[in-house]
Write an enzyme that holds these catalytic residues in place. Structure first.
Site, mmCIF file in Angstrom:
data_model
loop_
_atom_site.group_PDB
_atom_site.id
_atom_site.type_symbol
_atom_site.label_atom_id
_atom_site.label_comp_id
_atom_site.label_asym_id
_atom_site.label_seq_id
_atom_site.Cartn_x
_atom_site.Cartn_y
_atom_site.Cartn_z
ATOM 1 C CG MET A 81 83.522 30.283 76.816
ATOM 2 S SD MET A 81 82.968 31.186 78.239
ATOM 3 C CE MET A 81 82.504 29.791 79.257
ATOM 4 C CG HIS A 178 78.695 35.088 81.140
ATOM 5 N ND1 HIS A 178 77.850 35.479 80.143
ATOM 6 C CD2 HIS A 178 79.556 34.219 80.565
ATOM 7 C CE1 HIS A 178 78.183 34.892 79.017
ATOM 8 N NE2 HIS A 178 79.218 34.106 79.247
ATOM 9 C CE1 TYR A 627 62.696 23.032 65.823
ATOM 10 C CE2 TYR A 627 63.703 25.062 66.548
ATOM 11 C CZ TYR A 627 63.771 23.883 65.853
ATOM 12 O OH TYR A 627 64.922 23.569 65.195
ATOM 13 C CG HIS A 707 64.089 30.245 64.166
ATOM 14 N ND1 HIS A 707 63.496 29.026 64.344
ATOM 15 C CD2 HIS A 707 65.278 30.005 63.586
ATOM 16 C CE1 HIS A 707 64.311 28.070 63.882
ATOM 17 N NE2 HIS A 707 65.393 28.648 63.419
ATOM 18 C CG ASN A 750 63.836 25.602 60.943
ATOM 19 O OD1 ASN A 750 62.961 24.742 60.782
ATOM 20 N ND2 ASN A 750 64.835 25.440 61.763
HETATM 21 C C1 FAD Z 1 72.742 30.016 64.399
HETATM 22 C C2 FAD Z 1 71.543 30.193 63.535
HETATM 23 C C3 FAD Z 1 70.943 29.075 62.954
HETATM 24 C C4 FAD Z 1 69.824 29.240 62.161
HETATM 25 N N1 FAD Z 1 69.299 28.140 61.510
HETATM 26 C C5 FAD Z 1 68.289 28.330 60.614
HETATM 27 C C6 FAD Z 1 67.839 27.263 59.800
HETATM 28 O O1 FAD Z 1 68.386 26.149 59.841
HETATM 29 N N2 FAD Z 1 66.811 27.504 58.932
HETATM 30 C C7 FAD Z 1 66.211 28.737 58.859
HETATM 31 O O2 FAD Z 1 65.268 28.893 58.085
HETATM 32 N N3 FAD Z 1 66.621 29.748 59.606
HETATM 33 C C8 FAD Z 1 67.663 29.590 60.459
HETATM 34 N N4 FAD Z 1 68.137 30.646 61.169
HETATM 35 C C9 FAD Z 1 67.470 31.956 60.995
HETATM 36 C C10 FAD Z 1 67.848 32.626 59.673
HETATM 37 O O3 FAD Z 1 69.223 32.513 59.427
HETATM 38 C C11 FAD Z 1 67.397 34.076 59.736
HETATM 39 O O4 FAD Z 1 66.000 34.099 59.892
HETATM 40 C C12 FAD Z 1 67.771 34.855 58.493
HETATM 41 O O5 FAD Z 1 69.174 34.841 58.292
HETATM 42 C C13 FAD Z 1 67.276 36.275 58.595
HETATM 43 O O6 FAD Z 1 67.671 36.983 57.448
HETATM 44 P P1 FAD Z 1 67.761 38.557 57.444
HETATM 45 O O7 FAD Z 1 68.107 38.976 56.081
HETATM 46 O O8 FAD Z 1 66.538 39.097 58.063
HETATM 47 O O9 FAD Z 1 68.914 38.974 58.475
HETATM 48 P P2 FAD Z 1 70.382 38.413 58.722
HETATM 49 O O10 FAD Z 1 70.560 37.069 58.162
HETATM 50 O O11 FAD Z 1 70.646 38.633 60.163
HETATM 51 O O12 FAD Z 1 71.303 39.391 57.880
HETATM 52 C C14 FAD Z 1 71.563 40.702 58.257
HETATM 53 C C15 FAD Z 1 72.848 41.149 57.566
HETATM 54 O O13 FAD Z 1 72.985 42.546 57.720
HETATM 55 C C16 FAD Z 1 74.289 42.877 58.160
HETATM 56 N N5 FAD Z 1 74.133 44.103 58.929
HETATM 57 C C17 FAD Z 1 73.424 44.258 60.074
HETATM 58 N N6 FAD Z 1 73.464 45.527 60.481
HETATM 59 C C18 FAD Z 1 74.215 46.201 59.563
HETATM 60 C C19 FAD Z 1 74.626 47.563 59.454
HETATM 61 N N7 FAD Z 1 74.245 48.466 60.363
HETATM 62 N N8 FAD Z 1 75.410 47.924 58.406
HETATM 63 C C20 FAD Z 1 75.780 47.008 57.470
HETATM 64 N N9 FAD Z 1 75.420 45.689 57.548
HETATM 65 C C21 FAD Z 1 74.643 45.310 58.583
HETATM 66 C C22 FAD Z 1 74.739 41.667 58.941
HETATM 67 O O14 FAD Z 1 76.150 41.573 58.976
HETATM 68 C C23 FAD Z 1 74.108 40.520 58.149
HETATM 69 O O15 FAD Z 1 74.928 40.116 57.078
HETATM 70 C C24 FAD Z 1 69.268 30.521 61.963
HETATM 71 C C25 FAD Z 1 69.876 31.635 62.538
HETATM 72 C C26 FAD Z 1 71.011 31.480 63.299
HETATM 73 C C27 FAD Z 1 71.670 32.702 63.874
#
Ligand code: FAD
Ligand code: NAG
Ligand code: NAG
Ligand code: NAG
Ligand code: NAG
Ligand code: NAG
Ligand code: NAG
Ligand code: NAG
Ligand code: NAG
Ligand code: NAG
Ligand code: NAG
Ligand code: NAG
Ligand code: NAG
Length: 773
Positions: A81, A178, A627, A707, A750
């Site tokens: 975009m 959109h 938040y 989150h 967070n």
């Molecule tokens: C933009 C943004 C900013 C954020 N800022 C903060 C912050 O400052 N502080 C904080 O505490 N939290 C923050 N968060 C939230 C935090 O990052 C998440 O809570 C955390 O990453 C969750 O971890 P997770 O392991 O559950 O999943 P995720 O971090 O989502 O990891 C999932 C992983 O699995 C992989 N995956 C998914 N499906 C498949 C599949 N079918 N096959 C193979 N691989 C797969 C993905 O590629 C990814 O690497 C933020 C999130 C975002 C998106």
């Protein structure tokens, strides 16, 4: 850390949906294109032949066939975009109105002159569809960007809106964001026809043209190679997803001697992991990627090449090694006892989190002074906001010193950065795992579903074409652990026949995923996707004469101040050693039902958007994001659409009106002492809009805090929860979920600190559970 959902940039990575050749029966034109199965919009394009010498033609013929419910459509062949040529169109009074736009940031794109677009005669508008067929000249390059018509791998973006543009007669009209968008894979190199055909169609002709057959269509329609017969080796544990949950689980389980395969769909992130996406100012000077440098956090949202976002999830989700932890703001709060309390939905067995939180803290200590010289930089925002809050009784503390104290406290933002660089689980737990022979990490491998016979999981199906059936088997008694995140793990469950029937039927109807599902007699009905929460968040934007907004972080990736670059490169110190937040604060708010809901605040220099009719000085701008966290009452639902794209189904913000009224109170409290800070002005909302009016008009789509928790909620009863107290999916013998999706309710802060402590505890419980390898 909050970012605006409404501002999700188009992004790119390899997708399952691909443009294929088709001939429109009504005009005979040989397009390459695809039909999105959710909106039934067809997108088709065809290019003239490549030049035999000199530059290639700069044009193409396109068509969109659009059900009339869609008020306007748009596309960007370059898939971003930002810094892209965007084409939007809509019907008006029997004609198609066309608008070319261009945006350098995530705001309403400006009108962009340059392309010559001619609507061709086979365009039709009837009671069910509008079909726009057009020639687009001077359309393959534009200010700051281009498409490569010889490239086999491209990811165009599309968008649709069911909300009309403001003034349909005016190509320059404003419009709201959109309502849906997506991406697909397109081999431009094959989508060329002969000059005779192209010229005929470009002049308004129809039919096969006089130039004979199309030049190349063999490329993707034939596969001459035999299917692979190699069989993948079995593992004790297959862990799906290399985010914070998956990495920590994989490290602890491999440490116990089990063989562990960690499958991650994305590619590398930090330099240490093989990532090579460098800011220009580091190239040739330091082994630093965008994911290593804390100060580049804000640029995650403004980069035209934002390949790290999952393109098949409709909210921000990181699809690279480290998951959200590789792209987030890295705000890091050690979990409190309350966060893991039964009051917050955790089973009794989980309340003793301290040993696991201590293990986490030992591996990954938080810091609120991430610059390696121990100094704090760009702190004007924390000074001004603490002046604002101190008269309200806020105490200045080191937040992680007392995680249970979250009422009227404020302190410097804390992170899991290490040595002035992104640290987190990738720099710590993953590195110890990689040192073990019984651990294997495999990137670019997307797990489609688990393979199961009733309750027994035998392995996973992936998109890896180098092994037979893409199948990775388990050892006898082996286990699969899903750590794909709140959206990613839910989708794998749906594709494995686990979840609510409406979601499973969407999978069943999919031509690729349907045949891989177990028979419906083996479906397991669990509330996957229900009970999700995400913090509702509202931004207040201010100015104060003392603030330096750091040019709103606009040039931080391409061209930050030279002194900051040399300081960071030499010493990993200075402004670039920290993400944008500067001050965090909490307070307990009484809701009108007598219960308490906590509010978190995050203050940072700069702003993502603002709205005021007064003049103001942009370089003095800062934002407070407020938040609702612990105690938030609303829940939503996430799932997939018919294209199997992960998406919110019921937004989780302000479903319960007490959340809204409580956050309004919190915001009013924040601004109540503005008069005690000389020079402080609030520019959004400005003094023409009250706080309640501002909150009432706030676009719900921009309340997303990224989150998301709760889609595979933990609990003791199958109907109310998806995983049991050992994180095992109800109704299965050997399928587990360890990621943010099992968290029953939001913590105070967070969430990734809690996600990591939870993963430490989950790994211990899984290893202790009898029956495993
Ligand atoms: C933009 C943004 C900013 C954020 N800022 C903060 C912050 O400052 N502080 C904080 O505490 N939290 C923050 N968060 C939230 C935090 O990052 C998440 O809570 C955390 O990453 C969750 O971890 P997770 O392991 O559950 O999943 P995720 O971090 O989502 O990891 C999932 C992983 O699995 C992989 N995956 C998914 N499906 C498949 C599949 N079918 N096959 C193979 N691989 C797969 C993905 O590629 C990814 O690497 C933020 C999130 C975002 C998106
Ligand atoms: C798309 O087409 C399918 C099949 O024809 C139909 O079931 C579905 O309702 C259509 N969706 C929209 C949004 O028109
Ligand atoms: C083509 O578009 C560019 C802008 O991208 C414009 O500067 C140029 O004048 C256009 N050329 C013609 C021939 O219209
Ligand atoms: C309307 O136009 C679409 C697209 O050209 C076509 O598929 C459809 O058959 C038309 N419907 C009617 C009722 O003419
Ligand atoms: C960067 O990494 C390469 C190996 O990948 C190494 O040879 C080089 O010395 C490193 N450069 C710096 C500045 O650390
Ligand atoms: C908090 O207190 C410490 C120690 O007194 C002080 O150095 C710091 O500036 C204060 N921070 C804020 C944000 O007021
Ligand atoms: C599998 O999917 C990932 C990302 O989803 C992609 O990068 C990879 O190229 C795909 N592999 C194959 C063999 O298509
Ligand atoms: C599935 O499990 C049943 C027993 O639960 C067994 O009889 C059957 O052989 C298994 N099928 C396959 C294909 O492994
Ligand atoms: C989860 O959602 C389901 C369906 O809405 C509901 O019945 C159940 O009570 C919820 N569970 C929790 C713990 O909120
Ligand atoms: C790096 O740190 C050293 C030691 O404090 C200092 O002398 C030097 O000036 C710093 N370099 C830069 C470029 O800031
Ligand atoms: C900007 O604020 C005004 C009220 O001051 C409001 O009417 C308008 O809808 C707001 N615009 C946006 C895009 O929020
Ligand atoms: C805007 O603020 C900056 C930084 O405080 C100051 O240098 C500049 O003079 C201000 N501009 C105007 C027009 O007041
Ligand atoms: C509203 O804010 C503007 C700009 O700061 C200021 O000029 C005006 O006096 C304010 N009006 C009231 C009623 O406070």
């Amino acid at each position: 850390m909050l970012r605006l959902f409404g501002l999700l940039a188009f992004a790119g990575s390899v997708l399952s949906q691909a443009a294929l050749p088709y001939t429109d029966p009504e005009n005979g034109i040989n397009f390459w294109g695809f039909t999105d199965v959710v909106h039934n919009v067809t997108w088709g394009y065809v290019f003239p032949p490549l030049a035999t010498s000199g530059p290639n033609p700069n044009e193409y013929i396109g068509e969109v066939v659009v059900p009339v419910v869609n008020q306007w459509i748009g596309f960007a062949l370059s898939g971003s975009m930002i810094d892209s040529l965007l084409v939007a169109a809509w019907p008006n009074n029997g004609k198609i109105v066309v608008s070319t736009r261009y945006a350098t940031s995530n705001v309403l794109p400006d009108v962009y002159p340059g392309p010559t677009i001619t609507t061709l005669p086979s365009t039709t508008i009837n009671s069910t569809h509008w079909k726009w067929v057009f020639r687009c000249q001077n359309c393959t390059s534009w200010l700051g960007g281009s498409i490569d018509v010889t490239s086999p791998s491209n990811i165009p973006a599309w968008c649709v809106s069911t909300i009309p543009v403001d003034d349909p007669a005016d190509p320059g009209t404003s419009m709201v964001q959109h309502t849906d968008y997506g991406f697909y894979f397109f081999d431009f190199s094959s989508a060329h026809v002969t000059a005779a055909q192209y010229n005929n169609w470009a002049a308004g002709g129809t039919g096969p043209g006089s130039g004979g057959p199309t030049t190349t269509t063999t490329k993707t329609t034939t596969t001459s190679t035999a299917p692979p017969t190699a069989t993948a080796s079995p593992y004790d544990y297959i862990i799906v997803g290399g985010g914070p949950g998956g990495i920590i689980t994989a490290d602890r389980i491999s440490q116990a001697g089990k063989s562990v395969l960690l499958l991650e769909r994305g590619g590398p992130s930090t330099w240490e992991t093989g990532g090579r996406y460098q800011p220009p100012w580091a190239q040739g000077k330091a082994n630093l990627t965008k994911f290593d440098v804390p100060g580049l956090f804000e640029s995650m949202f403004t980069d035209p090449d934002s390949f790290w976002w999952c393109t098949d999830i409709n909210v921000f989700a990181g699809c690279l090694l480290g998951g959200g932890g590789a792209v987030n703001g890295a705000l890091y709060w050690l979990p409190s006892d309350q966060d893991f309390s039964t009051n917050n939905g955790w089973p009794q067995e989980w309340t003793n989190h301290q040993p696991y939180t201590a293990m986490l803290k030992a591996r990954l200590p938080p810091t609120d002074a991430p610059s390696t010289d121990g100094k704090r930089y760009l702190e004007q925002t924390s000074t001004v906001v603490s002046q604002l809050l101190a008269p309200q009784g806020y105490q200045n503390v080191t937040i992680n010193d007392n995680p249970d104290s979250k009422d009227r406290i404020m302190g410097y933002a804390a992170y899991d950065f290490i040595g002035g660089q992104r640290g987190g689980p990738v720099a710590t737990y993953l590195q110890t795992a990689l040192g073990r022979k019984n651990f294997k990490l495999q990137l670019y491998t997307n797990v489609l579903n688990v393979v199961r016979n009733g309750s027994q999981i035998t392995g996973v199906t992936t998109n890896d074409t180098s092994v037979a059936g893409g199948f990775y088997p388990l050892n006898p008694n082996g286990r699969v652990i899903l750590s794909g995140g709140t959206y990613g793990s839910a989708r794998v469950l749906f594709r494995s026949g686990i979840g609510p029937t409406d979601m499973l039927n969407l999978v069943k109807n999919d031509p690729v995923a349907g045949p891989n599902m177990p028979p419906s007699s083996q479906w397991i009905n669990l509330p996957v996707g229900y009970n999700v929460s995400d913090n509702p968040s509202i931004n207040l934007v201010f100015t104060h004469p003392s603030i330096n907004d750091y040019d709103n972080w606009a040039d931080v990736f391409t061209d930050p101040p030279a002194a900051d670059v040399s300081q960071y490169l030499a010493n990993r110190s200075g402004i670039l050693a920290q993400a944008s937040p500067r001050l965090n604060f909490w307070s307990a708010l009484g809701a009108s039902d007598g219960e308490t809901i906590w509010m978190q605040g995050t203050a940072r220099p700069g702003a993502a958007s603002w709205n005021t009719s007064y003049a103001f000085n942009q370089t003095q701008m800062f934002t407070i994001t407020a938040y609702l966290s612990y105690g938030v009452k609303s829940r939503g639902r996430i799932g997939i659409n018919a294209a199997l794209v992960g998406t919110p189904l019921v937004n989780p913000w302000f479903v319960n009106p007490l959340d809204k009224s409580t956050l309004i109170t919190g915001l009013q409290n924040i601004v109540s002492t503005m008069g005690q800070v000389p020079g402080l002005e609030m520019i959004t909302p400005d003094n023409k809009t009250t706080i309640p009016a501002y909150v009432n008009a706030y676009d719900p789509a921009t309340m997303d805090s990224n989150h998301w928790v709760g889609s595979n909620i933990i609990g003791t009863t199958a109907g109310q929860a998806v995983v049991d107290v050992n994180t095992k999916v109800f109704g299965t013998n050997n399928l587990f979920v360890v990621d943010a999706s099992i968290i029953p309710a939001l913590p105070y802060g967070n969430p990734h600190g809690q996600v990591m402590s939870m993963a430490e505890q989950a790994a211990a419980k899984i290893l202790a559970l009898a029956g495993g390898p």
